[in-house]
Scaffold this motif. Structure first.
Motif, PDB file in Angstrom:
ATOM      1  N   VAL A  70       0.859  -1.183   0.000  1.00 32.03           N
ATOM      2  CA  VAL A  70       0.000   0.000   0.000  1.00 32.03           C
ATOM      3  C   VAL A  70       0.899   1.238   0.000  1.00 32.03           C
ATOM      4  O   VAL A  70       1.677   1.443   0.938  1.00 32.03           O
ATOM      5  CB  VAL A  70      -0.938   0.027   1.230  1.00 32.03           C
ATOM      6  CG1 VAL A  70      -1.752   1.312   1.257  1.00 32.03           C
ATOM      7  CG2 VAL A  70      -1.854  -1.189   1.231  1.00 32.03           C
ATOM      8  N   ALA A  71       0.813   2.042  -1.059  1.00 35.36           N
ATOM      9  CA  ALA A  71       1.572   3.288  -1.144  1.00 35.36           C
ATOM     10  C   ALA A  71       0.846   4.353  -0.333  1.00 35.36           C
ATOM     11  O   ALA A  71      -0.367   4.510  -0.456  1.00 35.36           O
ATOM     12  CB  ALA A  71       1.711   3.725  -2.598  1.00 35.36           C
ATOM     13  N   THR A  72       1.580   5.074   0.498  1.00 40.97           N
ATOM     14  CA  THR A  72       0.975   6.113   1.334  1.00 40.97           C
ATOM     15  C   THR A  72       1.641   7.474   1.155  1.00 40.97           C
ATOM     16  O   THR A  72       1.104   8.478   1.591  1.00 40.97           O
ATOM     17  CB  THR A  72       1.049   5.740   2.827  1.00 40.97           C
ATOM     18  OG1 THR A  72       2.426   5.546   3.180  1.00 40.97           O
ATOM     19  CG2 THR A  72       0.251   4.482   3.121  1.00 40.97           C
ATOM     20  N   ASN A  73       2.819   7.482   0.548  1.00 41.34           N
ATOM     21  CA  ASN A  73       3.581   8.714   0.426  1.00 41.34           C
ATOM     22  C   ASN A  73       4.484   8.601  -0.804  1.00 41.34           C
ATOM     23  O   ASN A  73       5.662   8.305  -0.678  1.00 41.34           O
ATOM     24  CB  ASN A  73       4.407   8.945   1.697  1.00 41.34           C
ATOM     25  CG  ASN A  73       5.228  10.214   1.668  1.00 41.34           C
ATOM     26  OD1 ASN A  73       4.906  11.158   0.948  1.00 41.34           O
ATOM     27  ND2 ASN A  73       6.300  10.231   2.446  1.00 41.34           N
ATOM     28  N   GLY A  74       3.918   8.801  -1.988  1.00 44.75           N
ATOM     29  CA  GLY A  74       4.708   8.620  -3.207  1.00 44.75           C
ATOM     30  C   GLY A  74       5.141   7.175  -3.348  1.00 44.75           C
ATOM     31  O   GLY A  74       4.310   6.271  -3.435  1.00 44.75           O
ATOM     32  N   ASN A  75       6.455   6.942  -3.325  1.00 42.51           N
ATOM     33  CA  ASN A  75       7.001   5.586  -3.456  1.00 42.51           C
ATOM     34  C   ASN A  75       7.133   4.863  -2.124  1.00 42.51           C
ATOM     35  O   ASN A  75       7.744   3.803  -2.054  1.00 42.51           O
ATOM     36  CB  ASN A  75       8.380   5.636  -4.125  1.00 42.51           C
ATOM     37  CG  ASN A  75       8.307   6.109  -5.546  1.00 42.51           C
ATOM     38  OD1 ASN A  75       7.325   5.877  -6.235  1.00 42.51           O
ATOM     39  ND2 ASN A  75       9.338   6.801  -5.992  1.00 42.51           N
ATOM     40  N   TYR A  76       6.582   5.407  -1.072  1.00 44.65           N
ATOM     41  CA  TYR A  76       6.730   4.826   0.261  1.00 44.65           C
ATOM     42  C   TYR A  76       5.384   4.331   0.774  1.00 44.65           C
ATOM     43  O   TYR A  76       4.338   4.820   0.366  1.00 44.65           O
ATOM     44  CB  TYR A  76       7.338   5.863   1.221  1.00 44.65           C
ATOM     45  CG  TYR A  76       8.669   6.324   0.707  1.00 44.65           C
ATOM     46  CD1 TYR A  76       9.808   5.565   0.930  1.00 44.65           C
ATOM     47  CD2 TYR A  76       8.774   7.480  -0.057  1.00 44.65           C
ATOM     48  CE1 TYR A  76      11.024   5.950   0.412  1.00 44.65           C
ATOM     49  CE2 TYR A  76       9.999   7.875  -0.581  1.00 44.65           C
ATOM     50  CZ  TYR A  76      11.113   7.109  -0.342  1.00 44.65           C
ATOM     51  OH  TYR A  76      12.327   7.482  -0.859  1.00 44.65           O
ATOM     52  N   GLY A  77       5.427   3.354   1.680  1.00 42.88           N
ATOM     53  CA  GLY A  77       4.192   2.808   2.207  1.00 42.88           C
ATOM     54  C   GLY A  77       4.448   1.629   3.115  1.00 42.88           C
ATOM     55  O   GLY A  77       5.447   1.575   3.820  1.00 42.88           O
ATOM     56  N   TYR A  78       3.538   0.649   3.053  1.00 31.12           N
ATOM     57  CA  TYR A  78       3.654  -0.493   3.968  1.00 31.12           C
ATOM     58  C   TYR A  78       3.222  -1.784   3.295  1.00 31.12           C
ATOM     59  O   TYR A  78       2.519  -1.784   2.283  1.00 31.12           O
ATOM     60  CB  TYR A  78       2.868  -0.265   5.253  1.00 31.12           C
ATOM     61  CG  TYR A  78       1.378  -0.085   5.071  1.00 31.12           C
ATOM     62  CD1 TYR A  78       0.523  -1.184   5.055  1.00 31.12           C
ATOM     63  CD2 TYR A  78       0.818   1.178   4.924  1.00 31.12           C
ATOM     64  CE1 TYR A  78      -0.846  -1.024   4.896  1.00 31.12           C
ATOM     65  CE2 TYR A  78      -0.544   1.351   4.774  1.00 31.12           C
ATOM     66  CZ  TYR A  78      -1.371   0.249   4.754  1.00 31.12           C
ATOM     67  OH  TYR A  78      -2.721   0.405   4.603  1.00 31.12           O
ATOM     68  N   ALA A  79       3.673  -2.877   3.893  1.00 31.51           N
ATOM     69  CA  ALA A  79       3.343  -4.218   3.439  1.00 31.51           C
ATOM     70  C   ALA A  79       3.151  -5.092   4.676  1.00 31.51           C
ATOM     71  O   ALA A  79       3.363  -4.659   5.804  1.00 31.51           O
ATOM     72  CB  ALA A  79       4.466  -4.773   2.568  1.00 31.51           C
ATOM     73  N   CYS A  80       2.764  -6.322   4.454  1.00 32.90           N
ATOM     74  CA  CYS A  80       2.626  -7.316   5.505  1.00 32.90           C
ATOM     75  C   CYS A  80       3.723  -8.353   5.285  1.00 32.90           C
ATOM     76  O   CYS A  80       3.993  -8.731   4.139  1.00 32.90           O
ATOM     77  CB  CYS A  80       1.241  -7.970   5.395  1.00 32.90           C
ATOM     78  SG  CYS A  80       0.888  -9.232   6.646  1.00 32.90           S
ATOM     79  N   GLY A  81       4.357  -8.792   6.364  1.00 29.79           N
ATOM     80  CA  GLY A  81       5.402  -9.777   6.172  1.00 29.79           C
ATOM     81  C   GLY A  81       5.911 -10.384   7.460  1.00 29.79           C
ATOM     82  O   GLY A  81       5.551  -9.962   8.560  1.00 29.79           O
ATOM     83  N   CYS A  82       6.751 -11.388   7.284  1.00 23.64           N
ATOM     84  CA  CYS A  82       7.411 -12.064   8.399  1.00 23.64           C
ATOM     85  C   CYS A  82       8.917 -11.936   8.224  1.00 23.64           C
ATOM     86  O   CYS A  82       9.431 -12.065   7.111  1.00 23.64           O
ATOM     87  CB  CYS A  82       7.043 -13.543   8.435  1.00 23.64           C
ATOM     88  SG  CYS A  82       5.332 -13.853   8.885  1.00 23.64           S
TER      89      CYS A  82
END
Length: 117
Positions: A70-82
């Motif tokens: 999920v992009a939240t700030n241009g090329n930056y954002g979050y993902a789910c992971g281990c």
């Protein structure tokens, strides 16, 4: 002599288990350049802060935008992971051994996790 060897093996095995990497799963956040953290069921874990701190093995994460992201700030954002990591027990990840990105829905449906942002 066999008893001494067996006792030494047990001590070494215990030391190895005590140093085993932790498996931590949750939101992998990269909101701005050089800032990374993991938020899991235990709280927030710092992986990198711009110009200040960087856990060893950050290159094991790779490009999270290449997966479910999920992009939240241009090329930056979050993902789910281990991640397989070592921590300092006080909110910082000190070593990253591996990263496995998961579908966003996996974290969204985990009641133990707060929202990613």
């Amino acid at each position: 002599m066999k008893i001494v060897a067996l006792a030494s093996a047990v001590v070494l095995m215990g030391a190895t288990l005590a140093q085993a990497a932790e498996n931590r799963c949750g939101w992998v956040n990269n909101p701005t350049p050089g800032n990374w953290w993991l938020t899991d069921a235990d709280g927030q874990w710092t992986m990198m802060t711009q110009g200040s701190y960087e856990a060893a093995g950050m290159d094991n994460i790779g490009d999270i935008s290449a997966g479910d992201y999920v992009a939240t700030n241009g090329n930056y954002g979050y993902a789910c992971g281990c991640l397989q990591v070592d921590t300092d027990g006080q909110g910082a990840i000190t070593q990253i051994y591996s990263f496995r990105q998961l579908p966003i829905g996996k974290c969204e449906n985990d009641a133990a996790l707060s929202s990613p942002g």
